[in-house]
Design an enzyme around this catalytic site. Sequence first.
Site, short mmCIF file in Angstrom:
data_model
loop_
_atom_site.label_atom_id
_atom_site.label_comp_id
_atom_site.label_asym_id
_atom_site.label_seq_id
_atom_site.Cartn_x
_atom_site.Cartn_y
_atom_site.Cartn_z
N ILE A 251 0.85 -0.75 -0.06
CA ILE A 251 0.17 0.21 0.32
C ILE A 251 1.20 1.28 0.12
O ILE A 251 2.01 0.64 0.34
CB ILE A 251 -1.00 -0.17 0.61
CG1 ILE A 251 -0.26 0.23 2.98
CG2 ILE A 251 -1.98 -1.18 1.22
CD1 ILE A 251 -1.39 0.08 3.93
N ASP A 252 0.02 2.14 -0.40
CA ASP A 252 1.90 3.61 -0.99
C ASP A 252 1.63 3.93 0.56
O ASP A 252 1.24 4.05 2.15
CB ASP A 252 0.64 4.44 -1.29
CG ASP A 252 0.23 4.27 -2.77
OD1 ASP A 252 1.06 3.36 -3.38
OD2 ASP A 252 -0.44 4.84 -2.94
N LYS A 253 2.38 4.49 0.54
CA LYS A 253 3.45 5.78 2.31
C LYS A 253 2.23 5.89 2.85
O LYS A 253 2.13 6.37 3.88
CB LYS A 253 4.30 6.28 1.37
CG LYS A 253 4.72 7.67 2.94
CD LYS A 253 5.94 8.51 2.27
CE LYS A 253 6.13 9.54 3.09
NZ LYS A 253 6.89 10.70 2.75
N THR B 218 -0.93 5.92 2.56
CA THR B 218 -2.11 4.97 2.73
C THR B 218 -1.92 4.27 3.95
O THR B 218 -0.88 3.39 4.68
CB THR B 218 -2.60 4.14 1.54
OG1 THR B 218 -2.83 4.49 0.92
CG2 THR B 218 -3.67 3.30 2.25
N ARG C 286 -6.88 5.50 -5.79
CA ARG C 286 -6.64 7.03 -6.16
C ARG C 286 -6.92 7.40 -7.92
O ARG C 286 -7.55 8.56 -7.73
CB ARG C 286 -4.63 7.43 -4.74
CG ARG C 286 -4.84 7.04 -3.92
CD ARG C 286 -3.24 7.04 -3.88
NE ARG C 286 -2.84 8.46 -3.84
CZ ARG C 286 -1.28 8.84 -4.11
NH1 ARG C 286 -1.02 8.16 -3.55
NH2 ARG C 286 -1.02 9.95 -3.67
#
Length: 302
Positions: free
Chosen positions: A136-138, A140, A236
């Site tokens: 998962i993104d930084k 998130t 996103r």
Amino acid sequence: MEKQIEVIIKEEKGRVDKVLAERLPDHSRSQVQQWLKEDAVTLAGETVRANYKVKAGDHLVIQVPEPEVVDLEPENIPLTIVYQDADVAVINKPQGMVVHPSAGHPSGTLVNALLYHMEDLSTINDVVRPGIVHRIDKDTSGLLMIAKNDQAHESLAKQLKDKTSLRKYVALVHGNISHEKGTINAPIGRSKVNRKMQAVIENGKPAVTHFTVLERFDQFTLVELQLETGRTHQIRVHMQYIGFPLAGDPIYGPKRTLKGNGQFLHAKLLGFTHPTTGESMVFEAPLPELFEDTLKKLRKND
């Protein structure tokens, strides 16, 4: 810095991954396949798939990413371990933590913390991603499954591929979504405008996101999202695509947004079948404090 490799096809025939590996002896076929997977190979500005058959005159361009840092060090970083046994672990990643080291983030990542807190991690991925099955993104927050051996990794990865695992997110988006539920089925690939961004493009990889409205505010909507696929920045990109970008998103959202530390997106629910016991396992993580406080303010203002 990224470097660019250009290859003009003369008489070669066959799959692009095989042909590029033959033309670029300093790079393995698996490396070429990784570039293709990361949408780093283009033809006339269009992303090239691994099964593409090259034609004489094709001008292929490869954007080679920065080499990743491979000197991994265990770091005593606090980690919320929701569950672990000999095969798997479930981590509640805080917002702001990068999942694995890269040239821009050589330390302080989830992987550095895992190496400190756990003795065994799978080795299927490359050296900078031990134990990492999905990301998962930084900015998130939320739940991630970790594989502690290769057998477990293969099982969890297959569940993701076969769409039998469960991943639900909660997001706060700009605008008021009028309908209660929806499905976004739109292919995602690297943006032609900005290579650091993803976008909905015609020849992108299949991407499906389901959403359900949880709560409406004056200018925002709280939604639950379920992933069928796992493309980079999928939620996103998809929510921006339908006109409801995530609040706080510094890349895909508007400049005027809610104060926070990045997008208001939380991986709330994670479910999978245990690789060894076959048991169905489901985990849930509460919203981070900042997210909850923001919702309280919105309710108060309404």
